[in-house]
Design an enzyme around this catalytic site. Structure first.
Site, mmCIF file in Angstrom:
data_model
loop_
_atom_site.group_PDB
_atom_site.id
_atom_site.type_symbol
_atom_site.label_atom_id
_atom_site.label_comp_id
_atom_site.label_asym_id
_atom_site.label_seq_id
_atom_site.Cartn_x
_atom_site.Cartn_y
_atom_site.Cartn_z
ATOM 1 N N TYR A 165 7.290 -11.953 -8.912
ATOM 2 C CA TYR A 165 6.997 -11.727 -7.483
ATOM 3 C C TYR A 165 7.656 -12.807 -6.615
ATOM 4 O O TYR A 165 8.292 -12.517 -5.595
ATOM 5 C CB TYR A 165 5.474 -11.726 -7.325
ATOM 6 C CG TYR A 165 4.952 -11.491 -5.945
ATOM 7 C CD1 TYR A 165 4.935 -10.205 -5.395
ATOM 8 C CD2 TYR A 165 4.430 -12.536 -5.192
ATOM 9 C CE1 TYR A 165 4.416 -9.990 -4.129
ATOM 10 C CE2 TYR A 165 3.906 -12.322 -3.936
ATOM 11 C CZ TYR A 165 3.900 -11.059 -3.404
ATOM 12 O OH TYR A 165 3.385 -10.843 -2.155
ATOM 13 N N LYS A 169 10.471 -12.277 -3.784
ATOM 14 C CA LYS A 169 10.120 -12.564 -2.391
ATOM 15 C C LYS A 169 11.089 -13.563 -1.760
ATOM 16 O O LYS A 169 11.393 -13.467 -0.571
ATOM 17 C CB LYS A 169 8.683 -13.083 -2.307
ATOM 18 C CG LYS A 169 7.634 -11.987 -2.506
ATOM 19 C CD LYS A 169 7.884 -10.810 -1.576
ATOM 20 C CE LYS A 169 6.638 -10.009 -1.254
ATOM 21 N NZ LYS A 169 6.972 -8.801 -0.450
HETATM 22 P P1 NAD Z 1 -1.359 -3.522 -0.574
HETATM 23 O O1 NAD Z 1 -1.343 -3.323 -2.060
HETATM 24 O O2 NAD Z 1 -2.613 -3.237 0.176
HETATM 25 O O3 NAD Z 1 -0.199 -2.694 0.112
HETATM 26 C C1 NAD Z 1 1.021 -2.397 -0.493
HETATM 27 C C2 NAD Z 1 1.298 -0.941 -0.248
HETATM 28 O O4 NAD Z 1 2.612 -0.635 -0.747
HETATM 29 C C3 NAD Z 1 0.319 -0.011 -0.988
HETATM 30 O O5 NAD Z 1 -0.306 0.867 -0.061
HETATM 31 C C4 NAD Z 1 1.193 0.727 -1.993
HETATM 32 O O6 NAD Z 1 0.794 2.070 -2.218
HETATM 33 C C5 NAD Z 1 2.566 0.640 -1.334
HETATM 34 N N1 NAD Z 1 3.646 0.759 -2.319
HETATM 35 C C6 NAD Z 1 3.741 0.116 -3.514
HETATM 36 N N2 NAD Z 1 4.866 0.476 -4.142
HETATM 37 C C7 NAD Z 1 5.510 1.358 -3.333
HETATM 38 C C8 NAD Z 1 6.735 2.064 -3.447
HETATM 39 N N3 NAD Z 1 7.507 1.944 -4.532
HETATM 40 N N4 NAD Z 1 7.103 2.874 -2.425
HETATM 41 C C9 NAD Z 1 6.318 3.016 -1.321
HETATM 42 N N5 NAD Z 1 5.126 2.370 -1.182
HETATM 43 C C10 NAD Z 1 4.742 1.547 -2.167
HETATM 44 O O7 NAD Z 1 -0.911 -5.042 -0.331
HETATM 45 P P2 NAD Z 1 -0.694 -5.909 1.003
HETATM 46 O O8 NAD Z 1 -1.339 -7.212 0.752
HETATM 47 O O9 NAD Z 1 -0.999 -5.152 2.220
HETATM 48 O O10 NAD Z 1 0.883 -6.174 0.900
HETATM 49 C C11 NAD Z 1 1.837 -5.765 1.842
HETATM 50 C C12 NAD Z 1 3.072 -6.622 1.693
HETATM 51 O O11 NAD Z 1 2.764 -7.978 2.042
HETATM 52 C C13 NAD Z 1 3.629 -6.673 0.265
HETATM 53 O O12 NAD Z 1 5.027 -6.707 0.308
HETATM 54 C C14 NAD Z 1 3.092 -7.986 -0.253
HETATM 55 O O13 NAD Z 1 3.859 -8.483 -1.322
HETATM 56 C C15 NAD Z 1 3.185 -8.829 0.986
HETATM 57 N N6 NAD Z 1 2.363 -10.024 0.965
HETATM 58 C C16 NAD Z 1 1.018 -9.940 1.043
HETATM 59 C C17 NAD Z 1 0.281 -11.119 1.054
HETATM 60 C C18 NAD Z 1 -1.196 -11.093 1.206
HETATM 61 O O14 NAD Z 1 -1.782 -12.193 1.328
HETATM 62 N N7 NAD Z 1 -1.834 -9.947 1.242
HETATM 63 C C19 NAD Z 1 0.919 -12.366 0.932
HETATM 64 C C20 NAD Z 1 2.301 -12.407 0.859
HETATM 65 C C21 NAD Z 1 3.011 -11.225 0.887
#
Ligand code: NAD
Length: 304
Positions: A165, A169
């Site tokens: 990851y 990223k």
């Molecule tokens: P989440 O799991 O709630 O949301 C991710 C969404 O992406 C899900 O709804 C999933 O169905 C969708 N998804 C996964 N694979 C897919 C694909 N191949 N095609 C289309 N859709 C797909 O997680 P989140 O925390 O809301 O994460 C959103 C973004 O933010 C991600 O890129 C995550 O890595 C990043 N992020 C989140 C955090 C955090 O603290 N939550 C921190 C750093 C980065």
């Protein structure tokens, strides 16, 4: 001037829940027609259904906004091409792409399989490249575009158990840097968000107190601003729990050894000064670093 997406069309990938849902609702509330993409899989990327995206579309419509759902998988070129074609057919243009879809397959590097490593790189890095390439020609042609990549402190700083990851990223910061340079003359701005939020991705890593402070709605204002008409380009913002900050890649002034002894022992003897970051230098592009070291060498060799 208030941030507005009036007459604009935005695609948000992975917007069926968590941060993507929050971004999509905020874009719609600020006037954008929104394509809510979500493959609808489990946290590790398996499975799939459009139910989650459909629910977000309903929320947007109930609030008086315009939206359609898209069940495309960001790792599929055909799906992303079809998503952009549907967007153009339905709304006539694409102004904004927020690359947000993501999965996790956390394991220490000793235990992670190459299959799980590849799956995570595929969704975050390749998925962002594939979705961005699908809108790139349209944005170039219309001389306007805003693309957001979603990076993470796990990449910028590291996080135990997230080699796959974190690598993907931080690669997105590299992608942003070059898309910014190549998009500039076409009015395409490319930025990054590094969120911290309580979602299904992170919920089990946080205490109850942290979960309450980390509402996704506290990330979306920074993300939404980064894809607005007023957005800068090549800017990475960290956002979460009410803090918004900028992430920068900087280098130390360093020491120029040109014309003098330069052995591994010389590096060791001078390491403290080499590593001293008290006068950070931020380069606008890779070539500016090359200019700087050549200039240093010319000065040291008396050719300046
Ligand atoms: P989440 O799991 O709630 O949301 C991710 C969404 O992406 C899900 O709804 C999933 O169905 C969708 N998804 C996964 N694979 C897919 C694909 N191949 N095609 C289309 N859709 C797909 O997680 P989140 O925390 O809301 O994460 C959103 C973004 O933010 C991600 O890129 C995550 O890595 C990043 N992020 C989140 C955090 C955090 O603290 N939550 C921190 C750093 C980065």
């Amino acid at each position: 001037m208030a941030v507005s997406f009036k007459d604009q069309v935005a695609i948000v990938t992975g917007a069926g829940g968590g941060l993507g849902r929050s971004h999509a609702l905020m874009l719609a509330a600020h006037g954008a027609a929104v394509v809510v993409n979500d493959f609808g899989g489990a946290r590790d990327g398996t499975g799939g259904s459009t139910a989650a995206a459909d629910a977000v579309v309903r929320e947007i419509k109930e609030a008086g906004g315009r939206a359609i759902a898209d069940g495309g998988n960001v790792t599929s070129e055909a799906d992303m091409q079809a998503m952009v074609e549907r967007t153009l057919k339905e709304f006539g243009r694409v102004d904004v792409l927020m690359n947000n879809a993501g999965i996790l397959r956390d394991r220490t590097f000793a235990k992670v399989t190459i299959e799980d490593f590849r799956a995570v790189v595929d969704v975050h890095l390749m998925g962002t490249a594939i979705a961005s390439k699908a809108v790139w020609g349209v944005m170039r042609e219309q001389n306007y575009g805003r693309i957001l990549v979603t990076s993470s402190t796990s990449g910028a700083y590291g996080n135990f158990g997230q080699s796959n990851y974190g690598a993907a990223k931080m690669a997105l910061i590299g992608l942003m840097n070059t898309l910014h340079l190549e998009g500039a003359k076409y009015g395409i701005h490319v930025n990054a968000i590094l969120p911290t939020a309580a979602t299904r991705m992170t919920g089990d890593m946080m205490s109850e107190e942290m979960l309450q402070m980390l509402a996704p709605e506290l990330v979306s204002p920074a993300a939404v601003w980064l894809v607005s008409r007023e957005a800068p380009s090549r800017t990475a913002l960290l956002a979460g729990a009410g803090t918004v900050a900028r992430l920068a890649v900087v280098e130390s002034e360093g020491i120029c050894f040109a014309g003098k002894s330069l052995t591994p022992d010389d590096v060791a003897a001078n390491f403290d000064r080499i590593a001293d970051i008290s006068s950070p230098i931020e380069s606008a592009e890779g070539l500016r670093h090359v200019d700087r070291i050549i200039e240093n060498a010319r000065k040291a060799l008396g050719q300046a």
